[in-house]
Design a protein around this motif. Sequence first.
Motif, PDB file in Angstrom:
ATOM      1  N   GLY A  52     -59.514 -28.055  36.492  1.00 43.94           N
ATOM      2  CA  GLY A  52     -60.093 -29.085  37.349  1.00 43.94           C
ATOM      3  C   GLY A  52     -60.124 -28.710  38.812  1.00 43.94           C
ATOM      4  N   LYS A  53     -59.040 -28.094  39.301  1.00 46.62           N
ATOM      5  CA  LYS A  53     -58.999 -27.695  40.706  1.00 46.62           C
ATOM      6  C   LYS A  53     -60.103 -26.684  40.994  1.00 46.62           C
ATOM      7  CE  LYS A  53     -55.758 -25.946  44.185  1.00 46.62           C
ATOM      8  NZ  LYS A  53     -56.399 -24.688  44.570  1.00 46.62           N
ATOM      9  N   MET A  54     -60.359 -25.778  40.049  1.00 50.45           N
ATOM     10  CA  MET A  54     -61.414 -24.790  40.248  1.00 50.45           C
ATOM     11  C   MET A  54     -62.790 -25.450  40.258  1.00 50.45           C
ATOM     12  SD  MET A  54     -60.197 -21.475  38.045  1.00 50.45           S
ATOM     13  CE  MET A  54     -59.007 -20.318  38.745  1.00 50.45           C
ATOM     14  N   ARG A  55     -63.007 -26.415  39.359  1.00 53.05           N
ATOM     15  CA  ARG A  55     -64.297 -27.111  39.342  1.00 53.05           C
ATOM     16  C   ARG A  55     -64.512 -27.860  40.659  1.00 53.05           C
ATOM     17  NH1 ARG A  55     -64.184 -31.059  35.269  1.00 53.05           N
ATOM     18  NH2 ARG A  55     -62.033 -30.605  34.679  1.00 53.05           N
ATOM     19  N   ALA A  56     -63.451 -28.472  41.182  1.00 50.56           N
ATOM     20  CA  ALA A  56     -63.548 -29.182  42.461  1.00 50.56           C
ATOM     21  C   ALA A  56     -63.837 -28.204  43.600  1.00 50.56           C
ATOM     22  CB  ALA A  56     -62.259 -29.946  42.730  1.00 50.56           C
ATOM     23  N   GLU A  57     -63.195 -27.048  43.584  1.00 51.52           N
ATOM     24  CA  GLU A  57     -63.432 -26.057  44.639  1.00 51.52           C
ATOM     25  C   GLU A  57     -64.869 -25.542  44.608  1.00 51.52           C
ATOM     26  OE1 GLU A  57     -60.336 -23.211  43.919  1.00 51.52           O
ATOM     27  OE2 GLU A  57     -58.858 -24.332  45.112  1.00 51.52           O
ATOM     28  N   MET A  58     -65.434 -25.384  43.409  1.00 54.13           N
ATOM     29  CA  MET A  58     -66.833 -24.956  43.321  1.00 54.13           C
ATOM     30  C   MET A  58     -67.775 -26.017  43.870  1.00 54.13           C
ATOM     31  SD  MET A  58     -67.155 -22.704  39.800  1.00 54.13           S
ATOM     32  CE  MET A  58     -66.247 -23.779  38.678  1.00 54.13           C
ATOM     33  N   ILE A  59     -67.447 -27.296  43.644  1.00 52.88           N
ATOM     34  CA  ILE A  59     -68.269 -28.378  44.223  1.00 52.88           C
ATOM     35  C   ILE A  59     -68.195 -28.316  45.745  1.00 52.88           C
ATOM     36  CG2 ILE A  59     -68.591 -30.860  44.422  1.00 52.88           C
ATOM     37  CD1 ILE A  59     -67.410 -31.116  41.585  1.00 52.88           C
ATOM     38  N   GLU A  60     -66.995 -28.137  46.281  1.00 48.01           N
ATOM     39  CA  GLU A  60     -66.834 -28.056  47.738  1.00 48.01           C
ATOM     40  C   GLU A  60     -67.659 -26.908  48.322  1.00 48.01           C
ATOM     41  OE1 GLU A  60     -62.627 -27.783  48.230  1.00 48.01           O
ATOM     42  OE2 GLU A  60     -62.340 -29.968  48.126  1.00 48.01           O
ATOM     43  N   LEU A  61     -67.687 -25.779  47.642  1.00 43.45           N
ATOM     44  CA  LEU A  61     -68.501 -24.650  48.100  1.00 43.45           C
ATOM     45  C   LEU A  61     -69.988 -25.014  48.117  1.00 43.45           C
ATOM     46  CD1 LEU A  61     -66.788 -21.677  46.203  1.00 43.45           C
ATOM     47  CD2 LEU A  61     -66.716 -22.118  48.674  1.00 43.45           C
ATOM     48  N   SER A  62     -70.420 -25.797  47.125  1.00 41.39           N
ATOM     49  CA  SER A  62     -71.833 -26.181  47.029  1.00 41.39           C
ATOM     50  C   SER A  62     -72.227 -27.208  48.075  1.00 41.39           C
ATOM     51  CB  SER A  62     -72.123 -26.762  45.635  1.00 41.39           C
ATOM     52  OG  SER A  62     -72.004 -25.767  44.646  1.00 41.39           O
ATOM     53  N   LEU A  63     -71.249 -27.962  48.585  1.00 44.47           N
ATOM     54  CA  LEU A  63     -71.546 -29.074  49.499  1.00 44.47           C
ATOM     55  C   LEU A  63     -71.315 -28.744  50.965  1.00 44.47           C
ATOM     56  CD1 LEU A  63     -69.935 -32.091  47.555  1.00 44.47           C
ATOM     57  CD2 LEU A  63     -72.330 -31.359  47.572  1.00 44.47           C
ATOM     58  N   GLU A  64     -70.962 -27.497  51.268  1.00 45.36           N
ATOM     59  CA  GLU A  64     -70.527 -27.202  52.631  1.00 45.36           C
ATOM     60  C   GLU A  64     -71.602 -27.461  53.689  1.00 45.36           C
ATOM     61  OE1 GLU A  64     -69.280 -23.169  52.796  1.00 45.36           O
ATOM     62  OE2 GLU A  64     -71.236 -22.337  52.256  1.00 45.36           O
ATOM     63  N   HIS A  65     -72.876 -27.467  53.301  1.00 42.06           N
ATOM     64  CA  HIS A  65     -73.939 -27.708  54.281  1.00 42.06           C
ATOM     65  C   HIS A  65     -74.565 -29.100  54.139  1.00 42.06           C
ATOM     66  CE1 HIS A  65     -73.591 -23.613  55.578  1.00 42.06           C
ATOM     67  NE2 HIS A  65     -73.935 -23.129  54.407  1.00 42.06           N
ATOM     68  N   TYR A  66     -73.928 -29.972  53.358  1.00 42.89           N
ATOM     69  CA  TYR A  66     -74.463 -31.323  53.137  1.00 42.89           C
ATOM     70  C   TYR A  66     -73.549 -32.367  53.765  1.00 42.89           C
ATOM     71  CZ  TYR A  66     -77.570 -29.145  49.732  1.00 42.89           C
ATOM     72  OH  TYR A  66     -78.514 -28.353  49.123  1.00 42.89           O
ATOM     73  N   ASP A  67     -74.104 -33.103  54.730  1.00 44.13           N
ATOM     74  CA  ASP A  67     -73.339 -34.200  55.326  1.00 44.13           C
ATOM     75  C   ASP A  67     -73.290 -35.375  54.357  1.00 44.13           C
ATOM     76  OD1 ASP A  67     -72.958 -32.793  57.695  1.00 44.13           O
ATOM     77  OD2 ASP A  67     -74.846 -33.524  58.549  1.00 44.13           O
ATOM     78  N   GLY A  68     -72.242 -36.155  54.446  1.00 48.78           N
ATOM     79  CA  GLY A  68     -72.163 -37.382  53.650  1.00 48.78           C
ATOM     80  C   GLY A  68     -71.881 -37.157  52.185  1.00 48.78           C
ATOM     81  N   ALA A  69     -71.323 -35.995  51.843  1.00 48.97           N
ATOM     82  CA  ALA A  69     -70.973 -35.725  50.452  1.00 48.97           C
ATOM     83  C   ALA A  69     -69.552 -35.164  50.411  1.00 48.97           C
ATOM     84  CB  ALA A  69     -71.943 -34.729  49.827  1.00 48.97           C
ATOM     85  N   ALA A  70     -68.808 -35.567  49.384  1.00 48.29           N
ATOM     86  CA  ALA A  70     -67.416 -35.141  49.274  1.00 48.29           C
ATOM     87  C   ALA A  70     -67.017 -35.074  47.802  1.00 48.29           C
ATOM     88  CB  ALA A  70     -66.506 -36.110  50.028  1.00 48.29           C
ATOM     89  N   VAL A  71     -65.840 -34.514  47.557  1.00 43.52           N
ATOM     90  CA  VAL A  71     -65.299 -34.415  46.199  1.00 43.52           C
ATOM     91  C   VAL A  71     -64.047 -35.275  46.129  1.00 43.52           C
ATOM     92  CG1 VAL A  71     -64.475 -32.858  44.394  1.00 43.52           C
ATOM     93  CG2 VAL A  71     -66.070 -32.018  46.125  1.00 43.52           C
ATOM     94  N   SER A  72     -63.892 -35.998  45.036  1.00 42.98           N
ATOM     95  CA  SER A  72     -62.667 -36.773  44.802  1.00 42.98           C
ATOM     96  C   SER A  72     -61.880 -36.147  43.654  1.00 42.98           C
ATOM     97  CB  SER A  72     -63.011 -38.230  44.454  1.00 42.98           C
ATOM     98  OG  SER A  72     -61.844 -38.908  44.014  1.00 42.98           O
ATOM     99  N   MET A  73     -60.562 -36.135  43.809  1.00 40.91           N
ATOM    100  CA  MET A  73     -59.673 -35.617  42.767  1.00 40.91           C
ATOM    101  C   MET A  73     -59.125 -36.744  41.905  1.00 40.91           C
ATOM    102  SD  MET A  73     -59.675 -32.335  43.341  1.00 40.91           S
ATOM    103  CE  MET A  73     -58.196 -31.609  42.616  1.00 40.91           C
TER     104      MET A  73
END
Length: 200
Positions: A52-73
């Motif tokens: 799960g932590k890895m899946r969340a980290e991949m989402i964070e990498l995908s969102l680094e240039h998008y404002d108003g988006a975040a990942v919840s654990m």
Amino acid sequence: MKIGIFGGSFDPVHYGHISIAVQAREELGLSKIIFMPARVSPFKTGRKPADGKMRAEMIELSLEHYDGAAVSMYELERDEVSYTVHTLNHFRDILGEDDSIYFITGTDSFLTIDSWYRADELLSQYSFVIGARPGYMENELDEKIKQITLKYGCEAYKIHNRHVDVSSSEIRARAAAGLSLAGLVNPKVERYINEHGLYR
């Protein structure tokens, strides 16, 4: 505020997911979109997802240039199957009465939504955003939205996101075969998958 909760396994996140999130925010004027990777999906209990932590980290990498988006654990940290009703109730409690919650999902998932856990509660208390691809099961989706709206008074919005012909299962298969993931995922996600040997 209008908050979008985008649920799924995201195993891994890909450009199709990002397309849905961007279009949902634009069409509905959402203040924020929260990606909610599931610890264990009730529909995928037979397959163990990537950590799960890895899946969340991949989402964070995908969102680094998008404002108003975040990942919840939130779901990843709960020691149980991830039921959408529990998650939405939790966020309603912490956000308060003045904020609206929209659950974002795809066509395939929404077509079965009345079979979800505590579906009556979900459909009578929350709004839904469905990422649709023009021509793909569109008549069935329109009929389902009409049926759900009449029965529960539910607000369900169909958005037409940019079609990205990709699935997480295809990406896992390509990664397992050592093939390129270019054009399917963020380059940093591809590098992360390769560096950690995911899906091999």
